[in-house]
Scaffold this motif. Structure first.
Motif, short mmCIF file in Angstrom:
data_model
loop_
_atom_site.label_atom_id
_atom_site.label_comp_id
_atom_site.label_asym_id
_atom_site.label_seq_id
_atom_site.Cartn_x
_atom_site.Cartn_y
_atom_site.Cartn_z
N TRP A 2 34.27 -12.84 -7.81
CA TRP A 2 33.06 -12.17 -7.34
C TRP A 2 32.92 -10.77 -7.93
CZ3 TRP A 2 29.59 -15.28 -5.73
CH2 TRP A 2 29.94 -16.43 -5.03
N ALA A 3 34.03 -10.12 -8.24
CA ALA A 3 33.96 -8.79 -8.86
C ALA A 3 33.29 -8.85 -10.22
CB ALA A 3 35.36 -8.19 -8.98
N LEU A 4 33.49 -9.97 -10.93
CA LEU A 4 32.83 -10.15 -12.23
C LEU A 4 31.43 -10.74 -12.05
CD1 LEU A 4 35.91 -9.89 -13.02
CD2 LEU A 4 35.35 -11.32 -14.99
N PHE A 5 31.30 -11.70 -11.14
CA PHE A 5 30.02 -12.38 -10.93
C PHE A 5 28.93 -11.40 -10.53
CE2 PHE A 5 26.95 -14.60 -8.22
CZ PHE A 5 26.65 -15.71 -8.98
N GLU A 6 29.24 -10.45 -9.63
CA GLU A 6 28.22 -9.54 -9.12
C GLU A 6 27.90 -8.39 -10.08
OE1 GLU A 6 26.16 -9.82 -6.85
OE2 GLU A 6 26.96 -11.55 -5.76
N GLN A 7 28.49 -8.41 -11.27
CA GLN A 7 28.03 -7.47 -12.30
C GLN A 7 26.58 -7.77 -12.69
OE1 GLN A 7 29.81 -4.80 -13.33
NE2 GLN A 7 31.42 -5.48 -11.93
N GLN A 8 26.12 -8.99 -12.37
CA GLN A 8 24.75 -9.37 -12.71
C GLN A 8 23.72 -8.38 -12.18
OE1 GLN A 8 23.79 -13.82 -12.38
NE2 GLN A 8 25.64 -13.65 -11.16
N GLY A 9 23.84 -8.05 -10.91
CA GLY A 9 22.85 -7.16 -10.31
C GLY A 9 23.18 -5.70 -10.49
N ALA A 10 24.35 -5.38 -11.07
CA ALA A 10 24.79 -3.99 -11.22
C ALA A 10 24.78 -3.60 -12.70
CB ALA A 10 26.18 -3.83 -10.60
N SER A 11 25.95 -3.50 -13.30
CA SER A 11 26.05 -2.98 -14.68
C SER A 11 25.32 -3.86 -15.69
CB SER A 11 27.52 -2.85 -15.09
OG SER A 11 28.15 -4.13 -15.14
N LEU A 12 25.34 -5.17 -15.46
CA LEU A 12 24.71 -6.06 -16.44
C LEU A 12 23.19 -5.88 -16.48
CD1 LEU A 12 25.50 -8.14 -18.52
CD2 LEU A 12 25.43 -9.91 -16.77
N THR A 13 22.59 -5.59 -15.33
CA THR A 13 21.14 -5.32 -15.32
C THR A 13 20.82 -4.00 -16.02
OG1 THR A 13 20.72 -6.62 -13.33
CG2 THR A 13 19.16 -4.87 -13.82
N LEU A 14 21.63 -2.97 -15.75
CA LEU A 14 21.42 -1.69 -16.45
C LEU A 14 21.62 -1.86 -17.95
CD1 LEU A 14 23.23 0.82 -14.05
CD2 LEU A 14 20.76 0.50 -14.35
N LEU A 15 22.63 -2.64 -18.33
CA LEU A 15 22.90 -2.89 -19.75
C LEU A 15 21.74 -3.64 -20.40
CD1 LEU A 15 25.40 -2.37 -21.59
CD2 LEU A 15 26.10 -4.71 -21.11
N THR A 16 21.21 -4.62 -19.68
CA THR A 16 20.06 -5.38 -20.17
C THR A 16 18.87 -4.46 -20.41
OG1 THR A 16 20.79 -7.35 -18.95
CG2 THR A 16 18.47 -7.26 -19.60
N ASP A 17 18.64 -3.56 -19.49
CA ASP A 17 17.51 -2.64 -19.57
C ASP A 17 17.66 -1.64 -20.72
OD1 ASP A 17 15.05 -1.48 -18.48
OD2 ASP A 17 16.32 0.21 -17.92
N GLN A 18 18.87 -1.20 -20.98
CA GLN A 18 19.10 -0.10 -21.91
C GLN A 18 19.49 -0.52 -23.33
OE1 GLN A 18 22.11 2.30 -19.97
NE2 GLN A 18 20.93 2.33 -18.06
#
Length: 515
Positions: free
Chosen positions: A311-327
């Motif tokens: 879950w620590a990796l899975f929930e990167q979706q709504g956190a760092s991965l979304t910011l990374l996607t945006d930037q």
């Protein structure tokens, strides 16, 4: 109807719709709209925090992680209150009302933050309203999430062969809700205003509440309190017990508000609670269990603990991965231009596409006695998601522009979803099968505690990727730190996965025939 058939369906709801109890359609639509609101809000939360309130990536991710941790932890209390007093139906209704209130408040967010020199100026009144909104949503999910599933279970008798199929249909409602919401709420929130996105999520939850209230006549009393007379008894504070529980729910809202405002408290609370629960279960296994039950509990505890890594990796979706996607990514793919928040719908899309394939695969392997054991499935899940993050972090170094290829986002979401399909569907079933009946509720609570811990850790890990810049660049990720952390968590997850695979034969033996 033959005697055998009548025995199979004994205890099931008599009224049917399309081959299943008619109440399933009400639960399906209620859960679909609840997940619509939940995933819609989740899709834009991190972007809202960094772009509207100008929180740094570190603080925004800590808030996100604390929120996700509390959302997974609160169903322990909501489930207990339903089992002991309220019954599932009343608990779901109360949770839905709190969710409507919370999502409704999210639509009133006040003026945007702005820079005054090097200082970020925010309207503290509306920041407090924001935290109150999250607290209402957390408590609402706590009362609704676990108990709507209990209502579904109550529609089927103990020997009804349609039960698994019914839960599969119900699970499809979850994915449909998340798929629609991340496409719609994300687009509206990023295009027309965050308050409009949050409002759509709130309207979705209002539809869910209306469906559930309107559909009471189709539930035929399923999920009602086991002993309704107890709810009418006076509590120590002078109210009847039912109203006392609703007042207690308001106390949970207040506690959640404090935990969200001081987000660093959440990981301490969840971590300490998890250690206490593990210690209690280990003590119980040594003092109260025979060898077979003791070893089954040990397997359950090991798998409960390691799922927090997933879950620590899975929930990167709504956190760092979304910011990374945006930037960092070019969001045009196959001629379609996505919003950053909409990319999260890839997870739900892959679930809908791959779940039937995985179900067929397990059946085909089982017929050949080749299906992996439950511990092995957990090991493969951690190995797959770990490898996904290792390869994805390497891919980030191939292009130093902010126009990286969208195909790598497709890749990481595919790997995350594959891992989810190995672990998530079998997790709760594993807990119920390996637990001693007397403590199955405690074991389920421990599962949710470690899910909460992993979700909270996701925010902590993401918070370490912030650049520390202020103002307009508040949510900017430090790419060097991001690549390093993605590699580290990927290697750690893959390493734990390999370790579990090595232990799998021993753990399978300890399961003593439980599949």
């Amino acid at each position: 109807m033959s005697d055998t058939t009548e025995e199979m369906y004994k205890g099931s709801q008599e009224r049917n719709l399309m081959g299943h109890p008619i109440g399933l359609s009400i639960c399906f639509l209620t859960e679909m709209w609840e997940r619509f609101s939940y995933y819609g809000m989740r899709a834009i939360l991190i972007l809202y925090l960094t772009k509207y309130h100008l929180f740094g990536a570190d603080k925004a991710n800590m808030i996100y992680g604390a929120y996700m941790g509390m959302v997974y932890m609160m169903p322990i209390i909501g489930g207990y209150m339903a089992d002991r007093y309220l019954g599932s139906r009343k608990a779901v209704t109360y949770g839905a009302i709190l969710l409507v209130a919370g999502h409704g408040l999210m639509g009133f967010h006040g003026p945007a933050a702005y820079m005054d020199g090097d200082i970020v100026v925010r309207d503290e009144f509306y920041i407090n309203i924001f935290f109150l909104s999250l607290a209402l949503i957390i408590t609402g999910v706590g009362f609704l999430k676990a108990n709507i599933s209990t209502v579904v279970g109550a529609l089927y008798g103990p020997n009804d062969p349609r039960r698994d199929g019914g839960f599969s249909i119900f699970y499809m409602g979850i994915n449909l809700g998340s798929l629609f919401s991340m496409g719609l709420v994300g687009y509206v929130g990023e295009t027309y205003g965050w308050n409009y996105g949050f409002s759509i999520a709130g309207i979705g939850m209002f539809f869910g509440l209306c469906v559930f209230l309107w559909g009471q006549k189709y539930l035929d009393g399923r999920g009602d309190p086991a002993n309704p007379e107890v709810l009418k008894e006076k509590s120590p504070i002078g109210l009847n017990k039912e109203n006392t529980i609703y007042l207690f729910g308001m106390g949970l809202v207040a506690a959640s508000y404090i935990m969200m405002k001081y987000d660093e408290l959440v990981i301490q609370f969840v971590g300490i609670s998890g250690l206490i629960m593990v210690s209690i279960i280990l003590f119980y296994s040594f003092s109260q269990c025979e060898k077979e039950d003791r070893e089954r509990l040990w397997v359950a505890l090991i798998l409960i603990a390691v799922q927090s890594v997933f879950w620590a990796l899975f929930e990167q979706q709504g956190a760092s991965l979304t910011l990374l996607t945006d930037q960092q990514f070019n969001l045009t793919f196959l001629g379609i231009t996505f919003k950053a928040s909409q990319v999260q719908l890839l997870n739900a899309l892959f679930i809908v596409m791959l779940a039937p394939v995985m179900a067929w695969l397990w059946l085909a392997l089982a017929k050949r006695n080749l299906e992996p054991s439950t511990p092995a499935k957990f090991g493969y899940a951690l190995l797959i998601i770990g490898a996904g993050f290792i390869i994805f972090s390497w891919a980030l170094t191939l292009d130093d522009t902010s126009n990286k290829d969208f195909i790598w986002l497709v890749f990481i979401y595919l790997m995350v979803t594959l891992a989810e399909l190995f672990l998530s569907p079998v997790g709760l079933s594993m807990v119920t099968k390996l637990s001693v009946p007397k403590i199955v509720g405690m074991m389920m609570g421990t599962w949710f505690l470690f899910t909460a811990l992993g979700s909270n850790l996701a925010g902590v890990i993401s918070s370490l990727m912030g650049s520390g810049e202020h103002g307009a660049a508040a949510g900017t990720l430090d790419m060097a730190a991001t690549v390093e952390l993605y590699t580290m968590i990927g290697v750690f997850s893959a390493g734990v996965g390999l370790f579990i695979l090595l232990l799998a034969p021993i753990m399978k033996k300890w399961m003593h025939g439980v599949h």
